[in-house]
Scaffold this motif. Structure first.
Motif, short mmCIF file in Angstrom:
data_model
loop_
_atom_site.label_atom_id
_atom_site.label_comp_id
_atom_site.label_asym_id
_atom_site.label_seq_id
_atom_site.Cartn_x
_atom_site.Cartn_y
_atom_site.Cartn_z
N HIS A 144 0.82 -1.22 0.00
CA HIS A 144 0.00 0.00 0.00
C HIS A 144 0.85 1.26 0.00
N ASP A 198 -0.99 -5.58 6.78
CA ASP A 198 -0.70 -6.84 6.08
C ASP A 198 0.53 -7.55 6.65
N GLN A 234 -6.87 -13.34 8.10
CA GLN A 234 -7.01 -11.88 8.14
C GLN A 234 -8.11 -11.36 7.21
N HIS A 277 -10.21 -7.53 6.14
CA HIS A 277 -9.69 -6.75 5.02
C HIS A 277 -10.61 -6.77 3.81
N HIS A 313 -5.27 1.64 5.38
CA HIS A 313 -5.10 0.33 4.75
C HIS A 313 -6.44 -0.31 4.38
N ASP A 325 -8.03 -1.20 0.82
CA ASP A 325 -8.38 -2.59 0.45
C ASP A 325 -9.76 -2.64 -0.21
ZN LIG Z 1 -5.16 -5.91 3.54
#
Ligand SMILES: [Zn+2]
Length: 451
Positions: free
Chosen positions: A27, A175, A211, A215, A269, A273
């Protein structure tokens, strides 16, 4: 008929497990130009680096209240929010190690995160003799991580550092393992304590898949899909975004700019995403009727159509990210700020009408927009890249050729294919830039309101 539809998200899970990719890869490469386009960020005076321990020691009381307000906000506003257990309530006082442990637990992030002090060095530039941190000091992930290609300058408490570098570096940090292993069934002690419940979808034994529910935002599927797969409603980027933005505003108001901008990067972030259509749509390019038909065939014992659909969507998801990452990295290495993707991310003409973000913007604006772009995005990927990568279910992107560089591949393709991919990716990155700036403007306004 009740149909088991968990497989439809396996595609998304595969994308997360297959290679060094996670939505937009790195990112920071996008955040630098996106935020450099804001004079209030780019021309800001350098900020003083502060350790987490110093920040927590100074602000324990205020953080206790802030984290209580955040929990109340999430319970009232995030649909299907798993409440934070009372035992994780943050309280001030104690040794630095105790304070840090209680803070991390109250945030419900991976306690393996070292939260060291560092900034990324842009690809193509050297650390020019300054101390660096090995990638193992910034991420908990031990393989298949794009962080392995990064260079990280070590910071020390009291150093002066550019605000832009702090916030842009932090945009990639979620991440680095922050949201890994948080579920009850991930086999971690902290997952058992955090109260998030069982992982909603994907294989709980695959590290990186855990995760994904933080996200991704599957907020705009059809009723038919939700009926068959209610677990798709359990995605929580809104919880993360609000928490990081509130912490950022608090730290800025209380004169802790380093942590203010680091938390801001974490919030950015998740916003970014959601600008990736494959993170806001379960199976782009596959309509609900076809999806249910493939599922019916599967129930009748014909498994091949299902397997193929999953592999193809996963390959296209990864193709887009592979292309974007290599193209942007290449632009940095060549110091080419005129590359179409870099230009797109800093195109402030896209900010008109998107100057600030409301609390429900992740759901009602950003993911709605990228969900609506999912079908068209999928078609461009399918039609522009060589068949092998995007239409052959025998090919596994990221595994069949681990070193694949689709920007390089596309450069050898006919001009119409190159132009279509450029136009599509530039459109998505324009949204990435505009929403990133809206987040920062909203944060600045909030932090100036005072407490
Ligand atoms: Zn992510």
């Amino acid at each position: 008929m009740k149909q088991k539809l968990e497989w439809i998200v396996v595609a998304a899970m595969l994308s997360c497990a297959a290679g060094p990719v996670a939505a937009w890869v790195n990112h920071t490469l996008g955040a630098w130009p996106a935020l450099a386009a804001m004079p209030e960020i780019n021309a800001a005076p350098a900020i003083r680096v502060e350790s987490l321990d110093a920040f927590l020691a100074a602000e324990g009381r205020g953080l206790e209240q802030l984290l209580q307000r955040e929990e109340a906000w999430a319970r009232a506003n995030v649909p299907l929010y798993p409440p934070r257990p009372g035992a994780l309530t943050f309280t001030p006082g104690g040794t630095p190690a105790e304070l840090r442990q209680r803070f991390v637990a109250a945030l419900r992030i991976n306690p393996g995160m070292k939260l060291n002090l560092f900034v990324q060095v842009p690809p193509g530039e050297s650390a020019s003799g300054k101390a660096t941190l090995p990638w193992t000091e910034v991420t908990t992930r031990r393989r298949a991580s794009a962080a392995q290609e990064g260079v990280f300058l070590q910071l020390r408490e009291g150093d002066r550092v550019a605000l832009l570098d702090v916030v842009a570096t932090a945009t990639d940090e979620p991440d680095y393992g922050m949201d890994i292993g948080l579920w009850d069934d991930n086999g971690t002690a902290y997952g058992k304590a955090y109260g998030f419940g069982k992982q909603p979808f994907g294989n709980p034994a695959l590290e990186f898949a855990s995760q994904a529910p933080f996200h991704m935002g599957f907020f705009h599927e059809t009723d038919l899909v939700y009926k068959a797969a209610g677990f798709l409603r359990r995605t929580y980027p809104e919880y993360r975004i609000h928490l990081w933005q509130s912490l950022a505003a608090y730290a800025l108001q209380t004169a802790h700019p380093y942590w203010g901008w680091r938390f801001a990067g974490w919030g950015l972030h998740y916003i970014e995403d959601l600008t990736q259509p494959y993170h806001a749509s379960v199976l782009p390019g596959v309509g609900a009727p076809r999806l249910l038909w493939i599922n019916t065939l599967d129930l009748l014992g014909l498994h091949e159509p299902k397997k193929q659909a999953i592999t193809l969507v996963s390959n296209r998801h990864l193709s887009l990210e592979n292309y974007q990452y290599h193209r942007m990295r290449n632009a940095y290495v060549r110091h080419d700020s005129s590359d179409a993707l870099v230009r797109a991310v800093k195109d402030t003409s896209a900010d008109a009408g998107r100057t600030s973000l409301t609390d429900d913007a992740a759901r009602e604006v950003i993911s709605r927009e990228s969900n609506a772009l999912a079908g068209a995005t999928d078609r461009v990927v399918e039609q522009s890249l060589p068949r092998k990568y995007v239409s052959d279910p025998a090919y596994i992107l990221g595994e069949t050729e681990p070193e694949l560089d689709l920007y390089d591949v596309l450069n050898k393709s006919p001009p119409p294919a190159r132009e279509a991919m450029t136009g599509m990716a530039a459109g998505l990155l324009t949204n990435f830039g505009a929403h990133s700036r809206a987040f920062v403007r909203t944060l600045l306004a909030r932090s100036q309101q005072g407490r």
